[in-house]
Design a protein around this motif. Structure first.
Motif, PDB file in Angstrom:
ATOM      1  N   THR A  19       0.801  -1.220   0.000  1.00 59.48           N
ATOM      2  CA  THR A  19       0.000   0.000   0.000  1.00 59.48           C
ATOM      3  C   THR A  19       0.840   1.279   0.000  1.00 59.48           C
ATOM      4  O   THR A  19       0.305   2.370  -0.168  1.00 59.48           O
ATOM      5  N   ASP A  20       2.149   1.157   0.204  1.00 59.44           N
ATOM      6  CA  ASP A  20       3.056   2.306   0.162  1.00 59.44           C
ATOM      7  C   ASP A  20       4.457   1.765  -0.094  1.00 59.44           C
ATOM      8  O   ASP A  20       4.742   0.619   0.228  1.00 59.44           O
ATOM      9  N   THR A  21       5.321   2.587  -0.680  1.00 58.36           N
ATOM     10  CA  THR A  21       6.658   2.095  -1.016  1.00 58.36           C
ATOM     11  C   THR A  21       7.766   3.010  -0.522  1.00 58.36           C
ATOM     12  O   THR A  21       8.855   2.998  -1.049  1.00 58.36           O
ATOM     13  N   ALA A  22       7.515   3.788   0.500  1.00 54.79           N
ATOM     14  CA  ALA A  22       8.534   4.704   1.021  1.00 54.79           C
ATOM     15  C   ALA A  22       9.456   3.970   1.987  1.00 54.79           C
ATOM     16  O   ALA A  22       9.012   3.426   2.981  1.00 54.79           O
ATOM     17  N   GLY A  23      10.745   3.957   1.683  1.00 50.07           N
ATOM     18  CA  GLY A  23      11.723   3.393   2.600  1.00 50.07           C
ATOM     19  C   GLY A  23      11.870   1.890   2.475  1.00 50.07           C
ATOM     20  O   GLY A  23      11.357   1.253   1.568  1.00 50.07           O
ATOM     21  N   GLN A  24      12.596   1.323   3.451  1.00 51.64           N
ATOM     22  CA  GLN A  24      12.877  -0.108   3.424  1.00 51.64           C
ATOM     23  C   GLN A  24      11.768  -0.944   4.040  1.00 51.64           C
ATOM     24  O   GLN A  24      11.782  -2.168   3.961  1.00 51.64           O
ATOM     25  N   TYR A  25      10.795  -0.295   4.671  1.00 53.36           N
ATOM     26  CA  TYR A  25       9.654  -0.990   5.249  1.00 53.36           C
ATOM     27  C   TYR A  25       8.431  -0.710   4.402  1.00 53.36           C
ATOM     28  O   TYR A  25       8.177   0.423   4.006  1.00 53.36           O
ATOM     29  N   LEU A  26       7.672  -1.764   4.118  1.00 52.29           N
ATOM     30  CA  LEU A  26       6.515  -1.644   3.253  1.00 52.29           C
ATOM     31  C   LEU A  26       5.231  -1.918   4.024  1.00 52.29           C
ATOM     32  O   LEU A  26       5.089  -2.999   4.611  1.00 52.29           O
ATOM     33  N   PRO A  27       4.287  -0.976   4.026  1.00 49.55           N
ATOM     34  CA  PRO A  27       2.975  -1.297   4.565  1.00 49.55           C
ATOM     35  C   PRO A  27       2.268  -2.254   3.596  1.00 49.55           C
ATOM     36  O   PRO A  27       2.184  -1.979   2.399  1.00 49.55           O
ATOM     37  N   VAL A  28       1.815  -3.380   4.114  1.00 48.55           N
ATOM     38  CA  VAL A  28       1.162  -4.403   3.301  1.00 48.55           C
ATOM     39  C   VAL A  28      -0.211  -4.683   3.892  1.00 48.55           C
ATOM     40  O   VAL A  28      -0.341  -4.901   5.099  1.00 48.55           O
ATOM     41  N   LEU A  29      -1.226  -4.662   3.044  1.00 50.04           N
ATOM     42  CA  LEU A  29      -2.572  -5.039   3.483  1.00 50.04           C
ATOM     43  C   LEU A  29      -2.752  -6.509   3.139  1.00 50.04           C
ATOM     44  O   LEU A  29      -2.912  -6.879   1.973  1.00 50.04           O
ATOM     45  N   LEU A  30      -2.644  -7.352   4.165  1.00 49.46           N
ATOM     46  CA  LEU A  30      -2.780  -8.789   3.959  1.00 49.46           C
ATOM     47  C   LEU A  30      -4.242  -9.128   3.703  1.00 49.46           C
ATOM     48  O   LEU A  30      -5.146  -8.513   4.296  1.00 49.46           O
ATOM     49  N   ASP A  31      -4.471 -10.065   2.810  1.00 50.54           N
ATOM     50  CA  ASP A  31      -5.832 -10.454   2.449  1.00 50.54           C
ATOM     51  C   ASP A  31      -6.635 -10.810   3.694  1.00 50.54           C
ATOM     52  O   ASP A  31      -6.181 -11.571   4.543  1.00 50.54           O
ATOM     53  N   ASP A  33      -7.429  -8.775   6.140  1.00 52.87           N
ATOM     54  CA  ASP A  33      -7.162  -7.835   7.233  1.00 52.87           C
ATOM     55  C   ASP A  33      -7.728  -6.459   6.896  1.00 52.87           C
ATOM     56  O   ASP A  33      -7.910  -6.119   5.723  1.00 52.87           O
ATOM     57  N   THR A  34      -7.972  -5.659   7.925  1.00 54.10           N
ATOM     58  CA  THR A  34      -8.425  -4.287   7.715  1.00 54.10           C
ATOM     59  C   THR A  34      -7.316  -3.276   7.997  1.00 54.10           C
ATOM     60  O   THR A  34      -7.419  -2.131   7.600  1.00 54.10           O
ATOM     61  N   ASP A  35      -6.278  -3.706   8.696  1.00 54.35           N
ATOM     62  CA  ASP A  35      -5.136  -2.844   9.004  1.00 54.35           C
ATOM     63  C   ASP A  35      -3.899  -3.375   8.290  1.00 54.35           C
ATOM     64  O   ASP A  35      -3.743  -4.585   8.109  1.00 54.35           O
ATOM     65  N   THR A  36      -3.011  -2.448   7.928  1.00 57.48           N
ATOM     66  CA  THR A  36      -1.788  -2.861   7.254  1.00 57.48           C
ATOM     67  C   THR A  36      -0.797  -3.454   8.251  1.00 57.48           C
ATOM     68  O   THR A  36      -0.829  -3.164   9.437  1.00 57.48           O
ATOM     69  N   THR A  37       0.087  -4.282   7.727  1.00 60.16           N
ATOM     70  CA  THR A  37       1.208  -4.848   8.460  1.00 60.16           C
ATOM     71  C   THR A  37       2.467  -4.267   7.850  1.00 60.16           C
ATOM     72  O   THR A  37       2.602  -4.244   6.625  1.00 60.16           O
ATOM     73  N   VAL A  38       3.367  -3.760   8.671  1.00 57.79           N
ATOM     74  CA  VAL A  38       4.608  -3.178   8.156  1.00 57.79           C
ATOM     75  C   VAL A  38       5.644  -4.291   8.053  1.00 57.79           C
ATOM     76  O   VAL A  38       5.945  -4.970   9.034  1.00 57.79           O
ATOM     77  N   CYS A  39       6.175  -4.478   6.845  1.00 54.80           N
ATOM     78  CA  CYS A  39       7.124  -5.548   6.568  1.00 54.80           C
ATOM     79  C   CYS A  39       8.412  -4.961   6.023  1.00 54.80           C
ATOM     80  O   CYS A  39       8.387  -4.020   5.236  1.00 54.80           O
ATOM     81  N   HIS A  40       9.538  -5.529   6.430  1.00 51.54           N
ATOM     82  CA  HIS A  40      10.809  -5.145   5.834  1.00 51.54           C
ATOM     83  C   HIS A  40      10.836  -5.698   4.417  1.00 51.54           C
ATOM     84  O   HIS A  40      10.378  -6.816   4.162  1.00 51.54           O
ATOM     85  N   ALA A  41      11.371  -4.928   3.493  1.00 51.80           N
ATOM     86  CA  ALA A  41      11.317  -5.275   2.066  1.00 51.80           C
ATOM     87  C   ALA A  41      11.990  -6.594   1.718  1.00 51.80           C
ATOM     88  O   ALA A  41      11.674  -7.188   0.690  1.00 51.80           O
ATOM     89  N   THR A  42      12.905  -7.080   2.557  1.00 49.36           N
ATOM     90  CA  THR A  42      13.583  -8.333   2.236  1.00 49.36           C
ATOM     91  C   THR A  42      13.415  -9.416   3.294  1.00 49.36           C
ATOM     92  O   THR A  42      13.912 -10.519   3.116  1.00 49.36           O
ATOM     93  N   ALA A  43      12.737  -9.140   4.388  1.00 52.48           N
ATOM     94  CA  ALA A  43      12.603 -10.124   5.465  1.00 52.48           C
ATOM     95  C   ALA A  43      11.278 -10.868   5.355  1.00 52.48           C
ATOM     96  O   ALA A  43      10.212 -10.274   5.484  1.00 52.48           O
ATOM     97  N   SER A  44      11.347 -12.157   5.094  1.00 52.94           N
ATOM     98  CA  SER A  44      10.156 -13.020   5.021  1.00 52.94           C
ATOM     99  C   SER A  44       9.146 -12.546   3.991  1.00 52.94           C
ATOM    100  O   SER A  44       7.946 -12.662   4.200  1.00 52.94           O
TER     101      SER A  44
END
Length: 73
Positions: A19-31, A33-44
């Motif tokens: 949902t956003d691509t600023a920086g090394q952490y990516l907010p991801v809206l997992l199927d 879910d109603t809230d985003t999960t912040v994920c590191h771009a290369t971790a898991s």
């Protein structure tokens, strides 16, 4: 593989959308879910290619990480 807004990713066996691509952490809206999960771009994370296949992100070494010797262990 580059992260793109709206791109499909898989995090810990769950799929979602970036949902956003600023920086090394990516907010991801997992199927489902109603809230985003912040994920590191290369971790898991795996990224879906345009052809539908998945590619696992390669974690990069942390340039600030200390070795066990440096930490006095």
């Amino acid at each position: 593989m580059t992260a793109a807004l709206g791109g499909r990713v898989r995090h810990e066996d769950r799929e979602g959308m970036i949902t956003d691509t600023a920086g090394q952490y990516l907010p991801v809206l997992l199927d489902g879910d109603t809230d985003t999960t912040v994920c590191h771009a290369t971790a898991s994370l795996a990224y879906q290619r345009p052809n539908g296949t998945w590619v696992e992100a390669t974690p990069l070494p942390d340039p600030y990480a200390r070795t066990a010797d440096e930490a006095g262990q």
